[in-house]
Design a protein around this motif. Structure first.
Motif, PDB file in Angstrom:
ATOM      1  N   GLU A 367       0.828  -1.207   0.000  1.00 39.34           N
ATOM      2  CA  GLU A 367       0.000   0.000   0.000  1.00 39.34           C
ATOM      3  C   GLU A 367       0.864   1.261   0.000  1.00 39.34           C
ATOM      4  O   GLU A 367       0.562   2.240  -0.691  1.00 39.34           O
ATOM      5  N   THR A 368       1.944   1.252   0.776  1.00 37.56           N
ATOM      6  CA  THR A 368       2.858   2.403   0.791  1.00 37.56           C
ATOM      7  C   THR A 368       3.504   2.576  -0.578  1.00 37.56           C
ATOM      8  O   THR A 368       3.626   3.693  -1.091  1.00 37.56           O
ATOM      9  N   PHE A 369       3.918   1.471  -1.159  1.00 36.28           N
ATOM     10  CA  PHE A 369       4.532   1.526  -2.482  1.00 36.28           C
ATOM     11  C   PHE A 369       3.557   2.098  -3.504  1.00 36.28           C
ATOM     12  O   PHE A 369       3.925   2.936  -4.330  1.00 36.28           O
ATOM     13  N   THR A 370       2.290   1.659  -3.446  1.00 35.67           N
ATOM     14  CA  THR A 370       1.288   2.151  -4.387  1.00 35.67           C
ATOM     15  C   THR A 370       1.094   3.647  -4.242  1.00 35.67           C
ATOM     16  O   THR A 370       1.035   4.382  -5.232  1.00 35.67           O
ATOM     17  N   ALA A 371       1.008   4.124  -2.998  1.00 35.04           N
ATOM     18  CA  ALA A 371       0.832   5.561  -2.764  1.00 35.04           C
ATOM     19  C   ALA A 371       2.017   6.352  -3.305  1.00 35.04           C
ATOM     20  O   ALA A 371       1.850   7.407  -3.940  1.00 35.04           O
TER      21      ALA A 371
END
Length: 400
Positions: A367-371
């Motif tokens: 999720e952090t990577f996607t953001a």
């Protein structure tokens, strides 16, 4: 039914890489807000395991097999090394030294201020679950996200400045100097985040060896014919890229440094231009697409998009504030700081590589990577629409 050979599958992948993004870019007329390079990166993400692989796993596994991706990666690495090497050659090192105070002050402000704003955004995000990876300490996640907000994507910046026709102008050379210092810094920070003290020692060894080798190559180049300088330079490029990657600085840092220490006057300018355009046309699309193919991400609903928006605000405002601070310290003329700030907030490839490593080490989550990925693409798409009108306005004022 005919079973496709590995060569046929590879060429099928190349057909997708060159045709699909170009068709979207040309037919959709996206060039102003989404240059071809951005469309190619987005295309790689859509063709990657997170989208195409999830919707059509069989087709994805067939076309983008490990053997095919391995072949694409080899082309991609060498293409971006050559591209960054040319950028290094075109950077006037003598001017960088003459302007060392301005370069150091600007690069420091451009890095440190968005690092602080990005770190503050990370601290806010960490108040909620789902952003920290299982192997990530708080300081690693905060510093990693902060650095991702601070970095400038040198290869993309060069492409955009060439599109804006300012790469060789004094403004473009200034921006190139500032961005190159910050790009070197990011890999040192990455080594600290990963607590790889062995690599820190290797980096010191790299710079010592590179300094000695530079003295030798600079004595050799003027003594050989111009046609041989091209070949010797490619040998030098491969050696520096290998040494930089071995030291943990990343091969692109080694490639850029290998060009910086060479003089542009040793090469015919017209041939250099033709060489750069050939690389952009023939092999760089493979790098843009292959980067997207390596992304692994799962969209986690509105929370991820809210995180991306927060990071975009932290990244852009931090970069603009940092460059504005440098402009005040150095007494720049009105308007320069905003133009340079919008150019330096370009993200995309370098940041994606950086956060991919953090994801692989489980310091951040999907999720952090996607953001961060969404932030990088939005940041890059803002550059031309924000800078082009400012350049046109400055040109009209200059003509008066």
């Amino acid at each position: 039914m005919h079973a496709m050979s590995p060569t046929e599958i590879f060429l099928l992948a190349m057909l997708l890489i060159f045709s699909a993004p170009y068709a979207v870019w040309r037919l959709g007329r996206t060039d102003y807000w989404a240059p071809l390079v951005v469309v190619q990166i987005i295309g790689g993400i859509l063709l990657g395991p997170g989208v195409l692989g999830a919707l059509f796993p069989g087709y994805y596994a067939f076309v983008f097999s490990p053997q095919t991706i391995g072949s694409l990666n080899g082309i991609a690495w060498w293409s971006v090394m050559m591209f960054v090497w040319i950028a290094g050659i075109e950077l006037d090192l003598g001017e960088a030294w003459r302007q060392r105070r301005e370069t150091t002050v600007t690069a420091s402000c451009a890095l440190l201020v968005p690092l602080v704003t990005g770190s503050l955004a990370a601290l806010l995000m960490l108040r909620f679950p789902g952003w920290r990876g299982p192997q990530g300490a708080t300081w690693q996640v905060v510093l990693g996200i902060g650095m991702a907000c601070a970095v400038t994507a040198l290869p993309i910046l060069i492409l955009l400045m060439e599109k804006l026709e300012i790469l060789r102008q004094p403004l473009g050379q200034r921006v190139l100097r500032y961005a190159s210092l910050d790009d070197v810094a990011i890999w040192g920070v990455l080594a600290i985040i990963l607590l790889d003290w062995e690599r820190v020692g290797r980096q010191a060894g790299f710079f010592i060896g590179f300094t000695i080798a530079t003295l030798l190559i600079r004595r050799l180049m003027p003594r050989i014919p111009e046609r041989d300088r091209w070949y010797v330079s490619l040998v030098w490029l491969a050696a520096c890229g290998f040494a930089g990657d071995w030291a943990g600085l990343h091969f692109m840092v080694g490639a850029f440094l290998s060009g910086v220490v060479l003089d542009a006057r040793w090469f015919d300018q017209e041939r250099m231009d033709q060489f750069r355009h050939t690389i952009l046309l023939a092999v760089m699309p493979v790098y843009f697409l292959s980067t997207g193919l390596k992304t692994q991400w799962d969209v986690g609903g509105t929370t991820v998009f809210a995180g991306a928006a927060l990071l975009l605000v932290a990244s852009v405002t931090g970069k603009l504030a940092g460059i504005g601070l440098a402009g005040r310290i150095l007494g720049w003329k009105k308007g320069d700081a905003l133009t340079i700030g919008w150019l330096l907030q370009t993200k995309a490839l370098i940041m994606i590589i950086f956060v991919n490593i953090l994801l692989d080490k489980q310091i951040i989550t999907n999720e952090t990577f996607t953001a961060l990925l969404l932030m990088a693409l939005a940041s890059t798409m803002l550059t031309v629409p924000m800078v082009a009108p400012r350049l046109r306005r400055a040109e009209r004022i200059g003509q008066r």
